[in-house]
Every structure is written in C-alpha cells, then in structure tokens.
Design an enzyme around this catalytic site. Structure first.
Site, PDB file in Angstrom:
ATOM      1  N   MET A 109      16.617 -49.397 -81.496  1.00 49.99           N
ATOM      2  CA  MET A 109      17.085 -48.366 -82.442  1.00 49.99           C
ATOM      3  C   MET A 109      18.370 -48.776 -83.058  1.00 49.99           C
ATOM      4  O   MET A 109      18.749 -48.429 -84.125  1.00 49.99           O
ATOM      5  CB  MET A 109      16.962 -47.114 -81.795  1.00 49.99           C
ATOM      6  CG  MET A 109      17.336 -45.892 -82.608  1.00 49.99           C
ATOM      7  SD  MET A 109      16.283 -45.838 -84.143  1.00 49.99           S
ATOM      8  CE  MET A 109      15.155 -44.686 -83.477  1.00 49.99           C
ATOM      9  N   PHE A 132      38.880 -36.685 -49.402  1.00 53.96           N
ATOM     10  CA  PHE A 132      38.017 -37.948 -49.404  1.00 53.96           C
ATOM     11  C   PHE A 132      36.826 -37.275 -50.112  1.00 53.96           C
ATOM     12  O   PHE A 132      36.090 -36.109 -49.885  1.00 53.96           O
ATOM     13  CB  PHE A 132      37.571 -38.408 -48.035  1.00 53.96           C
ATOM     14  CG  PHE A 132      36.505 -39.470 -48.186  1.00 53.96           C
ATOM     15  CD1 PHE A 132      36.853 -40.853 -48.933  1.00 53.96           C
ATOM     16  CD2 PHE A 132      35.395 -39.226 -47.749  1.00 53.96           C
ATOM     17  CE1 PHE A 132      35.708 -41.622 -48.923  1.00 53.96           C
ATOM     18  CE2 PHE A 132      34.279 -40.221 -47.780  1.00 53.96           C
ATOM     19  CZ  PHE A 132      34.637 -41.388 -48.394  1.00 53.96           C
ATOM     20  N   GLN A 133      36.304 -38.109 -51.298  1.00 53.64           N
ATOM     21  CA  GLN A 133      35.190 -37.557 -51.929  1.00 53.64           C
ATOM     22  C   GLN A 133      35.163 -36.379 -52.524  1.00 53.64           C
ATOM     23  O   GLN A 133      34.105 -35.386 -52.673  1.00 53.64           O
ATOM     24  CB  GLN A 133      33.950 -37.749 -51.289  1.00 53.64           C
ATOM     25  CG  GLN A 133      33.591 -39.248 -51.177  1.00 53.64           C
ATOM     26  CD  GLN A 133      31.979 -39.382 -50.850  1.00 53.64           C
ATOM     27  OE1 GLN A 133      31.554 -38.813 -50.265  1.00 53.64           O
ATOM     28  NE2 GLN A 133      31.536 -40.596 -51.167  1.00 53.64           N
ATOM     29  N   GLU A 139      21.618 -40.724 -57.896  1.00 55.30           N
ATOM     30  CA  GLU A 139      21.620 -38.955 -58.017  1.00 55.30           C
ATOM     31  C   GLU A 139      21.274 -38.953 -59.490  1.00 55.30           C
ATOM     32  O   GLU A 139      20.598 -37.649 -59.872  1.00 55.30           O
ATOM     33  CB  GLU A 139      23.128 -38.595 -57.799  1.00 55.30           C
ATOM     34  CG  GLU A 139      23.255 -38.496 -56.318  1.00 55.30           C
ATOM     35  CD  GLU A 139      23.914 -39.711 -55.866  1.00 55.30           C
ATOM     36  OE1 GLU A 139      24.091 -40.667 -56.692  1.00 55.30           O
ATOM     37  OE2 GLU A 139      24.170 -39.847 -54.861  1.00 55.30           O
ATOM     38  N   LYS A 146      31.685 -27.835 -47.468  1.00 49.86           N
ATOM     39  CA  LYS A 146      31.199 -28.226 -45.915  1.00 49.86           C
ATOM     40  C   LYS A 146      31.633 -27.074 -45.018  1.00 49.86           C
ATOM     41  O   LYS A 146      30.398 -26.657 -44.226  1.00 49.86           O
ATOM     42  CB  LYS A 146      31.692 -29.615 -45.472  1.00 49.86           C
ATOM     43  CG  LYS A 146      31.023 -30.027 -44.359  1.00 49.86           C
ATOM     44  CD  LYS A 146      31.389 -31.650 -44.110  1.00 49.86           C
ATOM     45  CE  LYS A 146      30.615 -32.274 -43.259  1.00 49.86           C
ATOM     46  NZ  LYS A 146      30.959 -33.499 -42.850  1.00 49.86           N
TER      47      LYS A 146
HETATM   48  C1  LIG Z   1      22.598 -43.790 -72.136  1.00 45.43           C
HETATM   49  C2  LIG Z   1      22.665 -44.106 -73.474  1.00 45.43           C
HETATM   50  N1  LIG Z   1      23.378 -45.127 -73.990  1.00 45.43           N
HETATM   51  C3  LIG Z   1      23.517 -45.518 -75.494  1.00 45.43           C
HETATM   52  C4  LIG Z   1      22.550 -44.773 -76.463  1.00 45.43           C
HETATM   53  C5  LIG Z   1      22.462 -45.354 -77.683  1.00 45.43           C
HETATM   54  N2  LIG Z   1      21.102 -45.731 -77.997  1.00 45.43           N
HETATM   55  C6  LIG Z   1      20.242 -44.912 -78.419  1.00 45.43           C
HETATM   56  S1  LIG Z   1      18.781 -45.956 -78.505  1.00 45.43           S
HETATM   57  C7  LIG Z   1      19.485 -47.207 -78.133  1.00 45.43           C
HETATM   58  C8  LIG Z   1      18.345 -48.502 -77.922  1.00 45.43           C
HETATM   59  C9  LIG Z   1      17.355 -48.223 -76.882  1.00 45.43           C
HETATM   60  O1  LIG Z   1      16.847 -49.358 -76.419  1.00 45.43           O
HETATM   61  P1  LIG Z   1      15.462 -49.587 -75.752  1.00 45.43           P
HETATM   62  O2  LIG Z   1      15.267 -48.864 -74.705  1.00 45.43           O
HETATM   63  O3  LIG Z   1      15.102 -51.017 -75.653  1.00 45.43           O
HETATM   64  O4  LIG Z   1      14.564 -48.907 -77.138  1.00 45.43           O
HETATM   65  P2  LIG Z   1      13.950 -49.394 -78.368  1.00 45.43           P
HETATM   66  O5  LIG Z   1      14.995 -48.725 -79.252  1.00 45.43           O
HETATM   67  O6  LIG Z   1      14.161 -50.904 -78.368  1.00 45.43           O
HETATM   68  O7  LIG Z   1      12.584 -48.877 -78.340  1.00 45.43           O
HETATM   69  C10 LIG Z   1      20.835 -47.248 -77.756  1.00 45.43           C
HETATM   70  C11 LIG Z   1      21.484 -48.199 -77.121  1.00 45.43           C
HETATM   71  C12 LIG Z   1      21.885 -43.751 -75.788  1.00 45.43           C
HETATM   72  N3  LIG Z   1      20.980 -42.975 -76.519  1.00 45.43           N
HETATM   73  N4  LIG Z   1      21.856 -43.509 -74.293  1.00 45.43           N
END
Ligand SMILES: Cc1ncc(C[n+]2csc(CCOP(=O)(O)OP(=O)(O)O)c2C)c(N)n1
Ligand SMILES: [Mg+2]
Lengths: 178, 574
Positions: free
Chosen positions: B477, B111-112, B49, B161
């Site tokens: 990042m 439920f749910q 979803e 529902k």
């Molecule tokens: C759902 C979620 N969890 C954690 C983060 C924190 N976060 C920001 S950038 C990042 C790394 C992203 O990794 P990747 O997709 O490999 O991209 P890259 O930075 O390596 O280009 C994380 C964990 C976030 N923004 N969103």
C-alpha cells in the site's frame, strides 16, 4: 464573552470528586485540540462532587463538540454552558506593582478606585488584590502597567447562572442521591 | 466469605460470564494467575501482549461478547496499548486487566512501574486503578457494563500487587451505579418521524450503513428497513456483512477504495440515511465536496458523532436497532398516507454505473499470480459463513472489495487505526469464539511479520486458523502511494519474497505451510488447507507486486475525482 476579540464560552462542569478526573478533562482538551483559556476547580456543597469552571476558546473548538465529548467522560455528571450574558462571573487577581516614592500614592489611588486591597507593601513595590469581572481585572492591569508590573496572577473565572428577575421556583442544585 | 483481591478478581470475571481470556503473566500480576488454576476460565497463553489484545478484539468482533486480556505491569501494559487504541477507534468491547506495582510504591519509579492509567486514558472508554480490594467486584461490574453498553469500547483495570494480595469480604453488586454514564438508547420519536418524512420525500436516497449496525446487532432491522423502502445500501469497511452483498439493493463499499457506484451514489444522493457511521475521512474524501446535495439523517448512539464532521438535518441519538425499527414503522405510515417517491430513475442510474464501472482486474493464465484472483478463489472455495480476518494494506482493500459478505460478523478487520499485525491474533481470537466456523486470515507479507509468532500460540492451544499471505514482497500500500504520488520514488518499501521463508517459518511454528506460485495451484492448495483441522495452515501466495488497488480517491481529494484504474490514472467521475 469576548477576550481580545476571541469568542469564549464558560462551561460549568459537575464531576465526581475522584483522583484523576482533572487529568481526564485536561487530557480530553489537549487530545481533541481544544484550548482551555482558564480553569478553576473547587469542591461543591456535596463532597462527592467538584465543580470545574472552564473557559474555552471558542475558535479552537465548536462548543457543542466540546460539551458532547466532555459528556462522554464517565466521571462527568453534568455540564452547564453559561452564555456570558446569562452568567455572573468573578475572578481574583494578585498583582505586585512597582510603587516607589512618588508613585506610591498614585498606585494607592488606583487601588481604591478598583476597590482593590493592599496586601503587602515593600520598599519599592506593593502587592494588590482585586476581585471582579474579568474585564475589570483587564482594565486595572492596563492602568497599572505604566508603573511596572513585577508579578501578576489570576485565578481564572468562576461563574454561576444569573437569577431570574421574575418570581420563579428556585431549583436547588442537589444532584441525584444527595 | 473472605477472598484475596486476586481471588475476587477471578471470581468477578466468572460472574460476568467470561469463558476465555488471553494473556501472559509477570511479576505484578502473579497473584491473579494463581487462582486462575482453579477457575473455569480458559486462559490462552500468548507470545506477545499485543497478540492478547488483538485476540480479545477478534473474539469480540466475532461473538459480540467482550474479549478479555490480562497482562502484567510496565512493558506488558505498554505492549497492549496498540490493541486498546485499535479497539477504541473501532468501538470494540474489550476488558484489559493489567498488574501494577504495589499501591504503596506507585510514583517511585519502582521496577516495571509505568503510568498505565495515564498512558491508556486517551485510548480507553474508561479505566480504573484499584485502590482497595473491596472495590474489585464493583469495578469489574462497572468495567463490563461500560465496555459493552452505549457505544462499545475498550476499558482497563489496573490492579496493584498489594491490592491483589489483600483480603476482602466477597459480594457481588446487584447493579451498576454510574451517575455520569447513561447512554440514551431510545431514539427520539419526533426525530424519527422527521427522518421518516425525509425518507418518504427523497428521490435519490442512499443508506449509509456503518459499523454501529453490527455493534447494535441491527443487521436484520437494516434489511427490513431497506426492503421496506427499496433504498440502495452502502456498507462501510466496518460494516461489511451488515447487509448481504448478494442482495440486489447492496452497492458494496464506499470510500477511498470503494467501488465507483457506491462512491458516486453517495455523491449524487439527495438524502443520506446514516446509520451507525461516522463520516470518516476515508469515506467522505474532501468533506466540503462530499455529497453536496444530500440532506443528512444521522443516527448514532454516541451523541458526539452527530455534527462532528457533517451537520445532520435530522440527528437521532439512539441505539441503531431501536432507531431503525422505529424508522421502518414511521416510514410505513408515511407511505400509507400516499407519500412514496418513485425510485425507478435513481435505480436506472445506479444500474448504469454498475454496468459501466465494475471492480476489475485480469488474471492471465501464464502471467503472474494476481492477489485479487487468490481472494476470489478463496471466497469461492470456502464455506459461505467463513470468518475473514484481514491485515492492513492492499490485501485488506481487495478482500473487502471482492469477498461476498452475506452474513454479519464474518468480516473482522482494523479500520480506524489500521493496525498492521492485526490479522493473525484477531483470527485466533475469532476462532476461539467461533470454533465451529472456518476462519481465514488474509494477510500481507509485511503485516504477517509483525505478529506471526502468535501462530505458536495457535498451534500450542490447538486453534486451527488458516492464513493466506498475499506475498507481494512489498509494503504494497505504501508502494502504491509512492508510485502514484511520489513519482515512483520507492523509499523503504521492499521486503523480499523469500526472506523470511514463510513455509519453513510456518512449519517451525507447528503449522502446515504451502507455497503457491501459479494460478492453477491456487484452488487445489486452498482445498488442501481446508481439509486440515488439527493445526494452523499458512499459504504463501506469491503475487504480482505491481498490482494496485482501484478505484482510488487520493487523500484529500473530492470523491468526484475518483481514479478508476491504471489506464485512467487521472480523475474520472462525472
Ligand atoms: C503498525 C503499522 N505500521 C505502519 C503502517 C502503514 N502501512 C499501511 S499499509 C502498509 C503496508 C502493508 O504491507 P503488507 O502487509 O505487505 O500489505 P500489502 O499492502 O502489501 O498488501 C503500511 C506500512 C500501518 N498501517 N500500521
Ligand atoms: Mg505486501
């Protein structure tokens, strides 16, 4: 309005009278980190609407932001900020205070000075009711404290704007469609 | 005509002009899925979803029309909370319909059952629990109105529902009556005039263009205003494409990873003409040190944005397009009165900054593949109006920095919430909305793993999106922050380049998969991918994990302390 040195603002908020509205308003305050000092909700003369009187702690929130954010809630129809100087406010307090033997008459005397009503008398305590401006309630609480306060409840403020002392066209606060 | 609540709901969606919706059925929403069989609305069956919500967002971003998602109660409703919050932060108009347990048993932990209304209240512009089948047309009408007008945003309708099964007399409301909802679109003429006076007096003005420009369909108006005044334009992460990057007045993106010129022009400005932007901390850096000498004009349709972060000298509540058009006129009459400052010295300064501090990186022929190089090659070997959708992380910042956005609505990303996993489903939604356009997702390896299963949806529904994974084997990042601010103490950021095997995974999902390890293979592979139009394509670009995003303003620092690159891993600036 100043309570314990904190700047308070009174917001009189007209809202749609539907379920969930209180939760939307309360949720907005907690979500944005604003403190509600007191909150009173009641139906208005028009059953489609309720009025919330919210006292906001002005340190936790710039009142302009609070008002603007509140205004974004769809069931919020109208907000009046009532500056303390331009409002009449009242609050109701119930207090149970120890009043055995020797002290009973002293408590009764205080009650009459504050125009409080004695609602209940027990063997060693009394329950008083007093209505008034919040600082009157504060003063009475302070004076009752040495006797020993058993329980205390306040309703939170309700407020309306002060009326003009000069002739003016009285506006009936009927909302749209009413 | 008697209809069931479920029929009335589908009918109402049709009345609203809904052509496509994204969703996945279950117990509480079953009655509504039945009349869908006869409906003209195309339903796209997602695999999770969250995917439905992001697809609805991608669709809305690309088309400007509200995206619609429909899911069942409980876990399905909670699964779509992330997209709702994402849409709330980025003001994306989506309408989410959730099933709910029968009204009679609400509150009994049935439920749910979950308190969908309560859970989604803080992340929707408004939400409704239907308590009477007769209310359905009115509520649907209100929901679309609220989602798409004023400052757009997500809304949710929770349908028990038994209400779906109940009958009602069909009607379609003539108009919406919401006494507490009257967005002010006009823009006060007096304020606009005052703003024009500031514009005509400023010597170092900058137009600070935000996502509101795109929401208000005001890109044309912005261009006219910019050309009338000759003022430089920065476009925030949410506004990329709102002003053409190839325009000589375009300075590109400001903020934490903005280019030096955009950041510094704002810092040194004497006037910020803020249009549909909100002084996000990723743009301002330390607020007290942000654009210290600038007067501020701030136009936004949401009055709560004016003065929230920075007190404007001239606040204007109104729809960006109305305000900008008014402003252009008002500035012209100021000019006609002879008020027109010489922006020459300001432009000379700006051109010097641009020459001294371009965004740079180096791709050595033999060296490891650079992620920036892949993005530039994609940019140069795809149609000009390609829609680029990104995930969140380093790859997102490089994409925003290096792509040349010359058209509005060609950039789709998650800015305010920064939701990893956004790219794949949002790209699918964008492609559904704009099937004639090429849609490329630029994704991270970490992000891709969060929602990649929606490529199964894309294959099954024949939605040929293309995905470029910039596989640096890291949560890049986060790694960058640990490198720079935690003394290279890497904690839980390594992912592995080979696990999963992205090519085989793509193939298992019915896509074509490619892997690119060397610079010379980049362009030929992109060209091969561009040829494929009958199924999704995934390219696994094996890129240099050491590459960092520069420039960078460390969180909480002043924009004056911008770090330009690895060799100046210390404050640059003035
Ligand atoms: C759902 C979620 N969890 C954690 C983060 C924190 N976060 C920001 S950038 C990042 C790394 C992203 O990794 P990747 O997709 O490999 O991209 P890259 O930075 O390596 O280009 C994380 C964990 C976030 N923004 N969103
Ligand atoms: Mg990565």
């Amino acid at each position: 309005m100043n309570v314990n040195g904190v700047q308070h603002h009174i917001l009189s908020v007209l809202v749609e009278n539907r379920f969930g509205v209180l939760s939307r308003v309360a949720g907005l305050f907690s979500r944005r980190g604003y403190n509600i000092y007191s909150l009173a909700v009641s139906p208005t003369e028009d059953e489609r609407y309720s009025r919330m009187t919210i006292v906001v702690d002005g340190e936790s929130a710039p009142i302009e932001q609070v008002t603007k954010q509140l205004n974004k809630l769809i069931p919020v129809i109208k907000i009046n900020e009532l500056p303390a100087a331009d409002a009449v406010e009242r609050e109701l307090m119930l207090v149970t205070v120890r009043a055995d033997g020797a002290f009973r008459s002293q408590v009764t005397e205080l009650a009459s000075i504050f125009e409080a009503k004695i609602l209940d008398v027990g063997y060693e305590a009394m329950t008083l009711m007093v209505a008034g401006a919040p600082d009157k309630l504060d003063a009475m609480t302070e004076l009752l404290a040495p006797f020993g306060i058993v329980e205390l409840q306040r309703t939170g403020r309700i407020a309306l704007p002060k009326l003009s002392r000069e002739p003016s066209k009285l506006k009936l606060v009927r909302t749209k469609g009413a | 005509m008697q209809l069931t609540g479920a029929q009335a709901l589908i009918r109402s969606l049709e009345m609203e002009g809904v052509e496509v919706m994204f969703g996945l059925p279950g117990g509480a929403i079953l009655p509504v899925y039945d009349p869908l069989i006869e409906s003209s609305i195309r339903h796209i069956l997602v695999r999770h979803e969250q995917g439905a919500g992001h697809m609805a967002e991608g669709y809305a971003h690309a088309t400007g029309r509200p995206g619609v998602a429909m899911v069942t109660s409980g876990p399905a409703a909670t699964n779509i909370v992330t997209p709702l919050c994402d849409a709330y932060m980025d003001s994306v108009p989506i309408v989410v319909i959730t099933g709910q347990v029968p009204y009679a048993v609400i509150g009994s932990d049935a439920f749910q059952e979950c308190d969908t209304l309560g859970i989604t209240m803080p992340v929707t512009k408004h939400n409704w629990l239907v308590t009477d089948a007769a209310d359905i047309p009115r509520i649907v009408r209100e929901a679309f109105h609220v989602a798409t007008t004023g400052r757009p945003g997500p809304v949710l309708i929770d349908v028990p529902k038994d209400i779906s099964n109940a009958t009602m007399d069909w009607y379609w409301p003539e108009h919406v009556d919401l006494p507490g909802y009257k967005p002010n679109l006009k823009g006060h003429p007096k304020m606009i005039k005052e703003a024009a006076r500031l514009v005509a007096a400023a010597r170092r003005p900058v137009i600070y263009a935000g996502g509101g420009i795109l929401k208000a369909r005001a890109a044309e108006a912005l261009r006219e205003f910019a050309e009338t005044t000759g003022i430089p334009v920065v476009t925030t992460l949410m506004a990329r494409g709102a002003f053409p990057d190839r325009h000589p007045q375009a300075l590109g993106m400001p903020g934490m990873h903005g280019n030096y010129t955009a950041v510094t022009a704002m810092q040194r400005a004497d006037l910020l003409i803020t249009l549909g932007a909100r002084f996000d901390d990723r743009v301002t850096g330390k607020v007290s040190a942000f654009a210290p000498e600038a007067k501020v004009i701030h136009a936004d349709v949401d009055p709560a944005e004016l003065g929230k972060v920075r007190r404007p000298d001239v606040p204007i509540v109104g729809d960006c397009r109305n305000v900008i058009e008014g402003l252009t006129k008002a500035v012209r009459s100021e000019y006609a009165r002879g008020e027109r400052p010489d922006l020459g010295p300001w432009w000379e300064q700006i051109r010097r900054w641009q020459a001294e501090h371009p965004v740079r990186y180096e791709q050595h022929e033999e060296g490891p593949l650079k992620p920036q190089f892949c993005i530039e090659m994609l940019r140069d070997h795809t149609p000009e109006d390609t829609i680029v959708v990104s995930g969140v992380g380093q790859h997102q910042m490089w994409a925003s920095q290096l792509w040349r956005f010359d058209h509005p609505y060609t950039w789709v990303n998650s800015g305010g919430l920064a939701t990893m996993g956004f790219a794949v489903p949002a790209a699918i939604g964008a492609k559904v909305g704009k099937p004639e356009r090429m849609v490329w997702a630029i994704d991270g390896d970490g992000c891709f793993q969060m929602t990649a299963q929606e490529l199964v949806t894309a294959t099954a529904e024949r939605i040929p999106v293309k995905v470029a994974i910039l596989n640096n084997a890291y949560l890049g990042m986060v790694r960058q922050w640990q490198e720079l601010f935690y003394e290279e103490r890497y904690s839980e950021v390594y992912l592995s380049p080979d696990l999963p095997d992205y090519v085989r995974w793509a193939e298992a999902m019915g896509c074509v998969g490619f892997r690119v390890e060397h610079a010379e293979d980049v362009v030929p592979t992109i060209e091969k991918a561009n040829e494929i139009d009958d199924r999704p394509v995934v390219i696994d670009f094996r890129v240099d994990y050491r590459e960092k995003v520069y420039p960078m303003v460390p969180a909480g620092a002043s924009n004056d302390d911008i770090i330009l690159g690895p060799e100046t891993d210390r404050p640059g600036g003035r």
